[in-house]
Design a protein around this motif. Structure first.
Motif, PDB file in Angstrom:
ATOM      1  N   SER A 141       0.813  -1.046  -0.039  1.00 43.92           N
ATOM      2  CA  SER A 141       0.034   0.134   0.060  1.00 43.92           C
ATOM      3  C   SER A 141       0.808   1.292  -0.132  1.00 43.92           C
ATOM      4  N   VAL A 142       0.296   2.469  -0.178  1.00 36.12           N
ATOM      5  CA  VAL A 142       0.842   3.741  -0.200  1.00 36.12           C
ATOM      6  C   VAL A 142       1.631   3.941   1.203  1.00 36.12           C
ATOM      7  N   MET A 143       1.085   3.274   2.296  1.00 33.29           N
ATOM      8  CA  MET A 143       1.558   3.501   3.463  1.00 33.29           C
ATOM      9  C   MET A 143       3.090   3.372   3.589  1.00 33.29           C
ATOM     10  N   PHE A 144       3.852   2.390   2.838  1.00 32.91           N
ATOM     11  CA  PHE A 144       5.117   1.894   3.136  1.00 32.91           C
ATOM     12  C   PHE A 144       5.892   2.480   1.898  1.00 32.91           C
ATOM     13  N   THR A 145       5.400   3.143   1.060  1.00 38.59           N
ATOM     14  CA  THR A 145       6.208   3.587  -0.161  1.00 38.59           C
ATOM     15  C   THR A 145       7.062   4.694   0.330  1.00 38.59           C
ATOM     16  N   GLU A 146       8.002   4.876  -0.759  1.00 41.38           N
ATOM     17  CA  GLU A 146       8.935   6.186  -0.572  1.00 41.38           C
ATOM     18  C   GLU A 146       9.281   6.911  -1.650  1.00 41.38           C
ATOM     19  N   ALA A 147       9.864   8.150  -1.477  1.00 45.74           N
ATOM     20  CA  ALA A 147      10.365   8.908  -2.638  1.00 45.74           C
ATOM     21  C   ALA A 147       9.199   8.898  -3.729  1.00 45.74           C
ATOM     22  N   LEU A 148       9.697   8.812  -5.114  1.00 43.29           N
ATOM     23  CA  LEU A 148       8.771   9.005  -6.029  1.00 43.29           C
ATOM     24  C   LEU A 148       7.656   8.203  -6.108  1.00 43.29           C
ATOM     25  N   GLU A 149       7.815   6.955  -5.840  1.00 43.72           N
ATOM     26  CA  GLU A 149       6.667   5.942  -5.632  1.00 43.72           C
ATOM     27  C   GLU A 149       5.783   6.360  -4.806  1.00 43.72           C
ATOM     28  N   HIS A 150       5.990   6.906  -3.805  1.00 45.70           N
ATOM     29  CA  HIS A 150       5.082   7.403  -2.567  1.00 45.70           C
ATOM     30  C   HIS A 150       4.241   8.758  -3.161  1.00 45.70           C
ATOM     31  N   ARG A 151       4.974   9.550  -3.797  1.00 47.83           N
ATOM     32  CA  ARG A 151       4.175  10.619  -4.221  1.00 47.83           C
ATOM     33  C   ARG A 151       3.455  10.412  -5.585  1.00 47.83           C
ATOM     34  N   ARG A 152       4.017   9.274  -6.385  1.00 46.93           N
ATOM     35  CA  ARG A 152       2.865   9.035  -7.213  1.00 46.93           C
ATOM     36  C   ARG A 152       1.702   8.478  -6.614  1.00 46.93           C
ATOM     37  N   ARG A 153       1.753   7.774  -5.653  1.00 42.95           N
ATOM     38  CA  ARG A 153       0.631   7.120  -4.956  1.00 42.95           C
ATOM     39  C   ARG A 153      -0.272   7.961  -4.271  1.00 42.95           C
ATOM     40  N   ALA A 154       0.379   8.718  -3.119  1.00 41.63           N
ATOM     41  CA  ALA A 154      -0.474   9.777  -2.413  1.00 41.63           C
ATOM     42  C   ALA A 154      -0.809  10.777  -3.396  1.00 41.63           C
ATOM     43  N   GLY A 155      -0.289  11.158  -4.319  1.00 39.85           N
ATOM     44  CA  GLY A 155      -0.783  12.227  -5.392  1.00 39.85           C
ATOM     45  C   GLY A 155      -1.943  11.899  -5.844  1.00 39.85           C
TER      46      GLY A 155
ATOM     47  N   THR B  40      -2.216   0.570 -10.800  1.00 38.26           N
ATOM     48  CA  THR B  40      -2.939  -0.738 -11.166  1.00 38.26           C
ATOM     49  C   THR B  40      -4.087  -0.874 -10.115  1.00 38.26           C
ATOM     50  N   ASP B  41      -4.873  -1.989 -10.622  1.00 38.47           N
ATOM     51  CA  ASP B  41      -5.996  -2.405  -9.685  1.00 38.47           C
ATOM     52  C   ASP B  41      -5.520  -2.778  -8.319  1.00 38.47           C
ATOM     53  N   ALA B  42      -4.426  -3.485  -8.257  1.00 35.31           N
ATOM     54  CA  ALA B  42      -4.134  -3.987  -7.003  1.00 35.31           C
ATOM     55  C   ALA B  42      -3.678  -2.694  -6.037  1.00 35.31           C
ATOM     56  N   GLU B  43      -2.914  -1.779  -6.612  1.00 33.73           N
ATOM     57  CA  GLU B  43      -2.595  -0.517  -6.051  1.00 33.73           C
ATOM     58  C   GLU B  43      -3.855   0.186  -5.465  1.00 33.73           C
ATOM     59  N   ILE B  44      -4.813   0.404  -6.282  1.00 35.32           N
ATOM     60  CA  ILE B  44      -6.060   1.073  -6.000  1.00 35.32           C
ATOM     61  C   ILE B  44      -6.728   0.251  -4.739  1.00 35.32           C
ATOM     62  N   VAL B  45      -6.924  -0.757  -4.718  1.00 38.02           N
ATOM     63  CA  VAL B  45      -7.756  -1.562  -3.759  1.00 38.02           C
ATOM     64  C   VAL B  45      -6.949  -1.418  -2.387  1.00 38.02           C
ATOM     65  N   GLN B  46      -5.528  -1.528  -2.292  1.00 41.95           N
ATOM     66  CA  GLN B  46      -4.639  -1.431  -1.239  1.00 41.95           C
ATOM     67  C   GLN B  46      -4.789   0.000  -0.704  1.00 41.95           C
ATOM     68  N   ASP B  47      -4.911   1.014  -1.598  1.00 42.11           N
ATOM     69  CA  ASP B  47      -4.988   2.521  -1.102  1.00 42.11           C
ATOM     70  C   ASP B  47      -6.314   2.915  -0.710  1.00 42.11           C
ATOM     71  N   LEU B  48      -7.465   2.213  -1.230  1.00 39.76           N
ATOM     72  CA  LEU B  48      -8.500   2.357  -0.774  1.00 39.76           C
ATOM     73  C   LEU B  48      -8.939   1.929   0.627  1.00 39.76           C
ATOM     74  N   LEU B  49      -8.236   0.635   0.824  1.00 41.46           N
ATOM     75  CA  LEU B  49      -8.141   0.080   2.254  1.00 41.46           C
ATOM     76  C   LEU B  49      -7.441   1.014   3.167  1.00 41.46           C
ATOM     77  N   VAL B  50      -6.395   1.766   2.808  1.00 40.65           N
ATOM     78  CA  VAL B  50      -5.754   2.736   3.763  1.00 40.65           C
ATOM     79  C   VAL B  50      -6.540   3.917   4.145  1.00 40.65           C
ATOM     80  N   VAL B  51      -7.250   4.558   2.946  1.00 41.00           N
ATOM     81  CA  VAL B  51      -7.962   5.726   3.178  1.00 41.00           C
ATOM     82  C   VAL B  51      -9.414   5.351   4.065  1.00 41.00           C
ATOM     83  N   THR B  52      -9.955   4.210   3.941  1.00 42.07           N
ATOM     84  CA  THR B  52     -10.947   3.614   4.881  1.00 42.07           C
ATOM     85  C   THR B  52     -10.613   3.552   6.123  1.00 42.07           C
ATOM     86  N   ALA B  53      -9.477   2.811   6.464  1.00 43.45           N
ATOM     87  CA  ALA B  53      -9.044   2.664   7.886  1.00 43.45           C
ATOM     88  C   ALA B  53      -8.444   4.143   8.462  1.00 43.45           C
ATOM     89  N   ALA B  54      -7.946   5.043   7.585  1.00 40.10           N
ATOM     90  CA  ALA B  54      -7.237   5.942   8.224  1.00 40.10           C
ATOM     91  C   ALA B  54      -8.644   7.111   8.600  1.00 40.10           C
TER      92      ALA B  54
END
Length: 416
Positions: free
Chosen positions: A97-111, A227-241
C-alpha cells in the motif's frame, strides 16, 4: 547547539504499554519529556526497543526529512526479535500500500489519493453527513438515552466514506460491520479484513464498468496509472485512516463540549464553538496519539541521542502537541492555531485534502447532534468514562448520555 545525551542502558527504557496510557497520557508524556528530552528510549510490547520522538521540534525534524527517516518497515533492525504473534505486527508488516512507499513512488501514489479526495464536493458531503446524523439520531431520539460512541460516532465515518466511494447501498452495512471487526484485535479481525479487501475489489470492478464521480473512479482514471491492486490497497488505507480517527475525533469533541463550561452556550443551540472544540481536541486529546513510525537510513543524531541505522522511531504526536514550547494556552482556547501534529507532517502526513474532508464529517455530525438534542448531558460523571485500551489511539469505549425524548415518525432508513 544540540545537547548530547549519553548512551542508555535497558533499565533506562520507558515501557510504552500498560494501563498508564489509558487515563492520563498527557501527564505521562510530560514526565517522559522532562526526564529524557525530545527523544526517549522506549520498549514496545514484548520489550522490543524503539525511540519515542516526543518533542515538537524533533517530530517536525523527523517528518520533514523522509530521506534520513524513511517509511519502509523492511529497514527495521529488530525483525529477528519480533515474534510471529507480536500484537503490533499489523502496524509494521510490510504490504504494497501507499503507507510503506517512499520517494517518487510514494509521491505517485499519495498524489493520486489527494487528487481523488479533491474531487469530493464538500457541500454534497456535508449534506449527506447531515442525513446520516439525522437517521442515526432517529434510531434513539425517542429513548431519551444513548451511547454516542456505538450508536453514533463509530458509525458515521464509514457511512460517509461509502458515499464518497459510490458504494452500492446494499453493500454498505456489511462494509461497516467488517471494517469495525477488522480494526479490532480479536480472532475475527483477519477474515474481516479479507472481506473488506474483496469488497473494495468488487467496487473497483464496478467502477471500471460504470465510472462515476467518486473516489475509486477518479483513482482509476488518474494519470499516475495506478494498477487495480494498488487502488484496492490504497482504498483500504483511506478507509482505515478515516474510520477510527474520525470517530474518536467526534466522540472526544462531544465529551469536551459536555464537560467544559466554556461550551455550555453551544449545547443550548448555538454552533459557534463546535469548530473551536474540534481544534482543541486535536491539540489536547488527539485521536491518533502515537504512530509507527520512521526508520533511520543511517547512523545519526536526534535530540542529543545516537540513532542507529534501522532504528524505529515512534512519532509521539500527542506528546509533541503537548510540548510547552508550542502548546496553546488551555484557558485561552486553541482557536485559530492549527500547527498541531495530529495529521502528521511532511510528505507522509495525511494527504491534502484528507484533513478537510475529515473535518467536514466531524463538524457536521456534531452540529446536527447539538441541533437535534440541545439538552444533551452525560449520564455518568466525567471521571467514570472509560478510554479504549490503546497507546496508539485516544477514544472512549462509551459515551452514555440522556436528553429529552423526541418523537420521530417511523420510516425505513436509507443510506443512499
Amino acid at each position: 547547539m544540540t545537547e548530547h545525551r549519553p548512551e542508555v542502558s535497558t533499565e533506562d527504557f520507558v515501557k510504552l504499554y500498560g494501563a498508564q496510557f489509558q487515563e492520563d497520557p498527557a501527564t505521562l508524556y510530560g514526565r517522559i519529556r522532562q526526564d529524557y528530552g525530545g527523544v526517549a528510549p522506549v520498549l514496545l510490547d514484548g520489550d522490543v526497543p524503539a525511540w519515542l520522538v516526543c518533542g515538537y521540534r524533533e517530530v517536525h525534524q523527523v517528518t520533514s526529512d523522509s530521506q534520513l527517516f524513511a517509511r519502509d518497515t523492511r529497514r527495521w533492525n529488530q525483525w529477528e526479535n519480533v515474534p510471529a504473534d507480536w500484537p503490533l505486527l499489523p502496524y509494521v508488516a510490510h504490504n504494497p500500500s501507499v503507507m510503506f512507499t517512499e520517494a517518487l513512488e510514494h509521491r505517485r501514489r499519495a498524489g493520486a489519493i489527494g487528487d481523488a479526495l479533491s474531487s469530493v464536493d464538500q457541500f454534497d458531503l456535508r449534506a449527506h453527513c447531515e442525513q446520516i446524523a439525522d437517521r442515526l439520531i432517529d434510531t434513539f431520539a425517542g429513548a431519551g438515552e444513548a451511547d454516542l460512541i456505538t450508536q453514533f460516532a463509530m458509525q458515521i465515518p464509514l457511512l460517509a466514506i461509502a458515499k464518497m466511494y459510490g458504494m452500492p447501498e446494499a453493500e454498505t452495512p456489511a462494509l461497516v460491520r467488517d471494517v469495525a471487526i477488522s480494526l479490532d484485535v480479536g480472532p475475527d479481525a483477519i477474515p474481516a479484513y479479507g472481506r473488506v479487501q474483496e469488497s473494495m475489489g468488487r467496487l473497483l470492478a464496478l467502477k471500471h464498468r460504470q465510472p462515476g464521480h467518486d473516489v475509486p473512479s477518479h483513482m482509476a482514471q488518474n494519470p499516475a496509472g495506478l494498477t487495480d491492486a494498488e487502488i484496492v490497497q490504497d482504498l483500504l488505507v483511506v478507509t482505515a485512516a478515516a474510520q477510527q480517527p474520525t470517530a474518536n475525533w467526534i466522540g472526544n469533541t462531544i465529551r469536551l463540549m459536555l464537560t467544559d463550561d466554556r461550551f455550555a452556550m453551544t449545547l443550548s443551540g448555538g454552533r459557534g464553538s463546535v469548530g473551536e472544540a474540534l481544534n482543541e481536541v486535536l491539540w489536547h486529546d488527539t485521536p491518533t496519539q502515537n504512530f509507527i513510525g520512521r526508520f533511520a537510513t543511517r547512523d545519526t543524531q536526534l535530540g542529543g541521542r545516537r540513532i542507529r541505522t534501522g532504528d524505529l522511531l515512534v512519532l509521539g504526536l500527542a506528546a509533541a502537541n503537548a510540548d510547552p514550547h508550542v502548546r496553546p494556552d488551555l484557558a485561552g482556547g486553541a482557536a485559530g492555531n492549527h500547527a498541531h501534529m495530529s495529521f502528521g507532517h511532511g510528505e507522509h502526513g495525511c494527504p491534502h485534502p484528507a484533513p478537510e474532508v475529515a473535518e467536514v464529517i466531524a463538524r457536521t455530525t456534531v452540529e446536527v447532534l447539538l441541533d437535534r438534542l440541545p439538552d444533551l448531558s452525560l449520564s455518568v460523571p466525567d471521571e467514570a468514562l472509560k478510554w479504549q485500551r490503546s497507546m496508539w489511539m485516544r477514544g472512549l469505549e462509551s459515551l452514555p448520555v440522556t436528553f429529552t425524548p423526541t418523537y420521530v415518525a417511523s420510516h425505513v432508513a436509507s443510506w443512499g
